[in-house]
Design a protein around this motif. Structure first.
Motif, PDB file in Angstrom:
ATOM      1  N   ARG A  86      30.844  39.255  54.273  1.00 53.84           N
ATOM      2  CA  ARG A  86      31.250  39.630  52.915  1.00 53.84           C
ATOM      3  C   ARG A  86      32.549  38.949  52.519  1.00 53.84           C
ATOM      4  N   GLU A  87      33.477  38.842  53.456  1.00 53.43           N
ATOM      5  CA  GLU A  87      34.735  38.144  53.177  1.00 53.43           C
ATOM      6  C   GLU A  87      34.477  36.665  52.932  1.00 53.43           C
ATOM      7  N   CYS A  88      33.576  36.069  53.700  1.00 50.79           N
ATOM      8  CA  CYS A  88      33.226  34.657  53.494  1.00 50.79           C
ATOM      9  C   CYS A  88      32.661  34.442  52.092  1.00 50.79           C
ATOM     10  N   LEU A  89      31.787  35.345  51.680  1.00 52.73           N
ATOM     11  CA  LEU A  89      31.212  35.226  50.334  1.00 52.73           C
ATOM     12  C   LEU A  89      32.294  35.381  49.269  1.00 52.73           C
ATOM     13  N   ARG A  90      33.212  36.335  49.484  1.00 49.78           N
ATOM     14  CA  ARG A  90      34.295  36.546  48.522  1.00 49.78           C
ATOM     15  C   ARG A  90      35.159  35.290  48.437  1.00 49.78           C
ATOM     16  N   ARG A  94      35.631  32.645  45.274  1.00 45.85           N
ATOM     17  CA  ARG A  94      36.977  32.346  44.772  1.00 45.85           C
ATOM     18  C   ARG A  94      37.211  30.840  44.785  1.00 45.85           C
ATOM     19  N   ALA A  95      36.738  30.153  45.809  1.00 47.40           N
ATOM     20  CA  ALA A  95      36.938  28.711  45.932  1.00 47.40           C
ATOM     21  C   ALA A  95      36.178  27.950  44.852  1.00 47.40           C
ATOM     22  N   ASP A  96      35.094  28.538  44.329  1.00 51.06           N
ATOM     23  CA  ASP A  96      34.297  27.875  43.304  1.00 51.06           C
ATOM     24  C   ASP A  96      34.883  28.010  41.904  1.00 51.06           C
ATOM     25  N   LEU A  97      35.884  28.863  41.734  1.00 48.54           N
ATOM     26  CA  LEU A  97      36.471  29.062  40.413  1.00 48.54           C
ATOM     27  C   LEU A  97      37.352  27.881  40.037  1.00 48.54           C
ATOM     28  N   PRO A  98      37.344  27.522  38.756  1.00 43.10           N
ATOM     29  CA  PRO A  98      38.240  26.439  38.332  1.00 43.10           C
ATOM     30  C   PRO A  98      39.700  26.886  38.475  1.00 43.10           C
ATOM     31  N   ARG A  99      40.545  25.936  38.764  1.00 42.44           N
ATOM     32  CA  ARG A  99      41.969  26.209  38.927  1.00 42.44           C
ATOM     33  C   ARG A  99      42.745  25.496  37.819  1.00 42.44           C
TER      34      ARG A  99
END
Length: 189
Positions: A86-90, A94-99
């Motif tokens: 679940r932490e990996c998915l979270r 988060r990593a896929d969100l634009p920055r």
């Protein structure tokens, strides 16, 4: 039950180690970390996280154990694995969100076309409606098998009160019924 810290050995049960660690025994905690950290790292590697993100997943998983009492300490390995997934998915989401500073002009739109998305949503709705028309046993079995993470066949057998060898054929019969109800021609695995 464990006594003083110097009695903690590798053959202690997970339940004994959890109880001792909860009581403040640092050696019990160290034994748990030694026993399960490689499992957590292996799970994080499966998600192809950066080393920093993988370290965050491992650390957060241990933090979740400290924050939560688990109902059955002898099932600690499964609890840790589920929490790590679940932490990996979270972290992955988060990593896929634009920055800030991302150049949106070069971000490809790999998503389905609007018409395809609408068609998929309609198919999904029809499938869920068909699932609701199945018998209770088939509904329970299919819902169990599509849960994330999926339980083992041994766990399904206990929950469904059936033999492990019956699960596959019963699953196939239930999926065939679901195909008929949903009007699909071989679209389900």
């Amino acid at each position: 039950m464990l006594g003083p810290s110097w009695l903690v050995v590798d053959d202690s049960s997970n339940g004994e180690l959890v109880a001792a660690a909860a009581a403040g025994d640092q050696k019990a905690w160290d034994a748990l970390v030694d026993r399960f950290t490689s499992l957590l790292w292996n799970i994080a590697r499966q998600y192809r996280l950066s080393p920093a993100d993988a370290a965050d997943v491992v650390q957060t998983t241990w933090l979740r154990l400290v924050e939560n009492r688990i109902a059955d300490p002898d099932r600690l390995a499964g609890w840790l694995a589920t929490t790590a997934r679940r932490e990996c998915l979270r972290v992955s989401r988060r990593a896929d969100l634009p920055r800030p500073g991302d150049d949106f002009a070069i971000i490809p739109d790999d998503g389905p076309a609007p018409g395809e998305r609408l068609l998929r949503e309609e198919q999904d709705a029809a499938l869920w409606a068909a699932l609701a028309r199945l018998g209770e046993a088939c509904q329970r079995l299919i819902r169990l098998l599509i849960s994330d993470p999926p339980p083992s066949y041994a766990e399904v057998a206990v929950i469904m009160e059936m033999k492990v060898g019956s699960i596959g054929p019963t699953r196939q019969r239930c999926l065939n019924q679901l195909r008929k109800l949903a009007g699909l021609n071989g679209g389900l695995a």
